[in-house]
Scaffold this motif. Structure first.
Motif, PDB file in Angstrom:
ATOM      1  N   CYS A 184     -36.741 -54.608   5.222  1.00 50.67           N
ATOM      2  CA  CYS A 184     -36.423 -53.278   4.674  1.00 50.67           C
ATOM      3  C   CYS A 184     -37.618 -52.339   4.803  1.00 50.67           C
ATOM      4  O   CYS A 184     -37.466 -51.184   5.205  1.00 50.67           O
ATOM      5  CB  CYS A 184     -35.996 -53.393   3.212  1.00 50.67           C
ATOM      6  SG  CYS A 184     -34.426 -54.232   2.976  1.00 50.67           S
ATOM      7  N   LEU A 241     -38.098 -48.850   6.979  1.00 49.87           N
ATOM      8  CA  LEU A 241     -38.578 -47.594   6.386  1.00 49.87           C
ATOM      9  C   LEU A 241     -39.818 -47.082   7.110  1.00 49.87           C
ATOM     10  O   LEU A 241     -39.922 -45.887   7.406  1.00 49.87           O
ATOM     11  CB  LEU A 241     -38.868 -47.775   4.898  1.00 49.87           C
ATOM     12  CG  LEU A 241     -37.658 -47.999   3.992  1.00 49.87           C
ATOM     13  CD1 LEU A 241     -38.102 -48.293   2.568  1.00 49.87           C
ATOM     14  CD2 LEU A 241     -36.713 -46.825   4.029  1.00 49.87           C
ATOM     15  N   TYR A 257     -38.915 -45.487  10.431  1.00 53.33           N
ATOM     16  CA  TYR A 257     -38.399 -44.117  10.290  1.00 53.33           C
ATOM     17  C   TYR A 257     -39.482 -43.145   9.831  1.00 53.33           C
ATOM     18  O   TYR A 257     -39.459 -41.969  10.205  1.00 53.33           O
ATOM     19  CB  TYR A 257     -37.180 -44.083   9.379  1.00 53.33           C
ATOM     20  CG  TYR A 257     -35.956 -44.642  10.066  1.00 53.33           C
ATOM     21  CD1 TYR A 257     -35.564 -44.158  11.311  1.00 53.33           C
ATOM     22  CD2 TYR A 257     -35.219 -45.665   9.508  1.00 53.33           C
ATOM     23  CE1 TYR A 257     -34.463 -44.672  11.968  1.00 53.33           C
ATOM     24  CE2 TYR A 257     -34.117 -46.182  10.159  1.00 53.33           C
ATOM     25  CZ  TYR A 257     -33.742 -45.687  11.386  1.00 53.33           C
ATOM     26  OH  TYR A 257     -32.658 -46.197  12.051  1.00 53.33           O
ATOM     27  N   ILE A 258     -40.444 -43.620   9.040  1.00 51.15           N
ATOM     28  CA  ILE A 258     -41.567 -42.759   8.674  1.00 51.15           C
ATOM     29  C   ILE A 258     -42.329 -42.368   9.938  1.00 51.15           C
ATOM     30  O   ILE A 258     -42.683 -41.202  10.123  1.00 51.15           O
ATOM     31  CB  ILE A 258     -42.501 -43.472   7.660  1.00 51.15           C
ATOM     32  CG1 ILE A 258     -41.829 -43.550   6.297  1.00 51.15           C
ATOM     33  CG2 ILE A 258     -43.844 -42.747   7.548  1.00 51.15           C
ATOM     34  CD1 ILE A 258     -42.559 -44.428   5.300  1.00 51.15           C
ATOM     35  N   VAL A 273     -31.612 -45.801   5.766  1.00 58.33           N
ATOM     36  CA  VAL A 273     -32.747 -45.606   4.867  1.00 58.33           C
ATOM     37  C   VAL A 273     -32.336 -45.913   3.424  1.00 58.33           C
ATOM     38  O   VAL A 273     -33.032 -46.647   2.709  1.00 58.33           O
ATOM     39  CB  VAL A 273     -33.318 -44.178   4.999  1.00 58.33           C
ATOM     40  CG1 VAL A 273     -34.272 -43.844   3.864  1.00 58.33           C
ATOM     41  CG2 VAL A 273     -34.007 -44.001   6.344  1.00 58.33           C
ATOM     42  N   ILE A 327     -33.679 -48.988   1.061  1.00 58.81           N
ATOM     43  CA  ILE A 327     -34.257 -48.761  -0.269  1.00 58.81           C
ATOM     44  C   ILE A 327     -33.557 -49.644  -1.304  1.00 58.81           C
ATOM     45  O   ILE A 327     -34.208 -50.354  -2.074  1.00 58.81           O
ATOM     46  CB  ILE A 327     -34.146 -47.277  -0.673  1.00 58.81           C
ATOM     47  CG1 ILE A 327     -35.071 -46.417   0.175  1.00 58.81           C
ATOM     48  CG2 ILE A 327     -34.461 -47.090  -2.152  1.00 58.81           C
ATOM     49  CD1 ILE A 327     -34.824 -44.928   0.028  1.00 58.81           C
ATOM     50  N   GLY A 329     -47.140 -45.056   3.153  1.00 52.64           N
ATOM     51  CA  GLY A 329     -46.364 -44.329   2.153  1.00 52.64           C
ATOM     52  C   GLY A 329     -47.036 -43.027   1.761  1.00 52.64           C
ATOM     53  O   GLY A 329     -46.382 -41.990   1.608  1.00 52.64           O
ATOM     54  N   LEU A 387     -35.259 -38.805  -2.510  1.00 49.65           N
ATOM     55  CA  LEU A 387     -35.287 -39.795  -1.434  1.00 49.65           C
ATOM     56  C   LEU A 387     -36.730 -40.194  -1.101  1.00 49.65           C
ATOM     57  O   LEU A 387     -37.039 -41.378  -0.964  1.00 49.65           O
ATOM     58  CB  LEU A 387     -34.575 -39.262  -0.189  1.00 49.65           C
ATOM     59  CG  LEU A 387     -34.438 -40.243   0.964  1.00 49.65           C
ATOM     60  CD1 LEU A 387     -33.565 -41.424   0.560  1.00 49.65           C
ATOM     61  CD2 LEU A 387     -33.853 -39.540   2.176  1.00 49.65           C
ATOM     62  N   ILE A 430     -38.374 -43.903  -1.551  1.00 45.00           N
ATOM     63  CA  ILE A 430     -39.054 -44.619  -0.468  1.00 45.00           C
ATOM     64  C   ILE A 430     -40.456 -45.030  -0.916  1.00 45.00           C
ATOM     65  O   ILE A 430     -40.872 -46.180  -0.730  1.00 45.00           O
ATOM     66  CB  ILE A 430     -39.121 -43.754   0.807  1.00 45.00           C
ATOM     67  CG1 ILE A 430     -37.724 -43.574   1.408  1.00 45.00           C
ATOM     68  CG2 ILE A 430     -40.059 -44.373   1.835  1.00 45.00           C
ATOM     69  CD1 ILE A 430     -37.666 -42.533   2.531  1.00 45.00           C
ATOM     70  N   THR A 437     -40.300 -47.900  -3.367  1.00 47.73           N
ATOM     71  CA  THR A 437     -39.956 -49.148  -2.683  1.00 47.73           C
ATOM     72  C   THR A 437     -41.184 -49.711  -1.963  1.00 47.73           C
ATOM     73  O   THR A 437     -41.446 -50.918  -2.014  1.00 47.73           O
ATOM     74  CB  THR A 437     -38.800 -48.914  -1.695  1.00 47.73           C
ATOM     75  OG1 THR A 437     -37.674 -48.402  -2.425  1.00 47.73           O
ATOM     76  CG2 THR A 437     -38.391 -50.192  -0.997  1.00 47.73           C
TER      77      THR A 437
END
Length: 164
Positions: free
Chosen positions: A19, A23, A26-27, A52, A56, A96, A126, A130, A133
């Motif tokens: 997961c 993420l 996509y970041i 996404v 999460i 992050g 959102l 993220i 998470t």
């Protein structure tokens, strides 16, 4: 408690890692798009948004299931791997932080114009989901890393309980 904690722990950690990897992928994608075309409003396709949100929710489910029902593996002493896990956790938190920076800088014109609509609220929720998470995953890696770095107590030794 789960009967086979090592297997359950490993399965939950692998799923949570998948997961987080999704993420972070996509970041990275968003980072590239935003840096190539700054100042434009970008929309993610619905399929990506679904992935996404699913990542999460699944990542959070794995984390909280592990925290409440599955103990950390005990008796493993791997200090080098423990350090690497703790380092990987810190790297995840750096990514992050980069996501938050990109998002904040991208949304700054909307905040400046006081264009605070429901779309901005949804995007803020959102992004914070993220980040939370990723934070939970970072904690998990740091816990496991610390457990692997700790010296196991010798078996058969009794603790001094005279002061109790």
């Amino acid at each position: 408690m789960i009967r086979r904690p090592h297997f359950a722990y490993g399965a939950l950690l692998v799923l949570q890692t998948f997961c987080i990897a999704l993420l972070l992928y996509y970041i990275h994608m968003v980072f590239r798009v935003v840096t190539e075309k700054p100042g434009e409003l970008h929309h993610l396709p619905g399929g990506i948004m679904l992935q996404v949100v699913t990542a999460i929710l699944l990542g959070q489910a794995c984390y909280w299931t592990r925290l409440r029902r599955v103990p950390l593996p005990e008796g493993i002493h791997r200090p080098v791997l423990g350090h690497m896990l703790a380092f990987a956790g810190r790297l995840a938190s750096i990514f992050g932080g980069a996501l938050f920076s990109i998002y904040f800088l991208r949304q700054l014109p909307a905040l400046d114009e006081l264009n605070l609509g429901a779309g901005l609220l949804w995007r803020c929720i959102l992004v914070f989901a993220i980040l939370f998470t990723i934070y939970c995953y970072t904690l998990e890696l740091e816990r496991l890393g610390a457990a692997w770095q700790a010296r196991p107590e010798p078996t058969g030794s009794s603790r001094d309980t005279a002061g109790d």
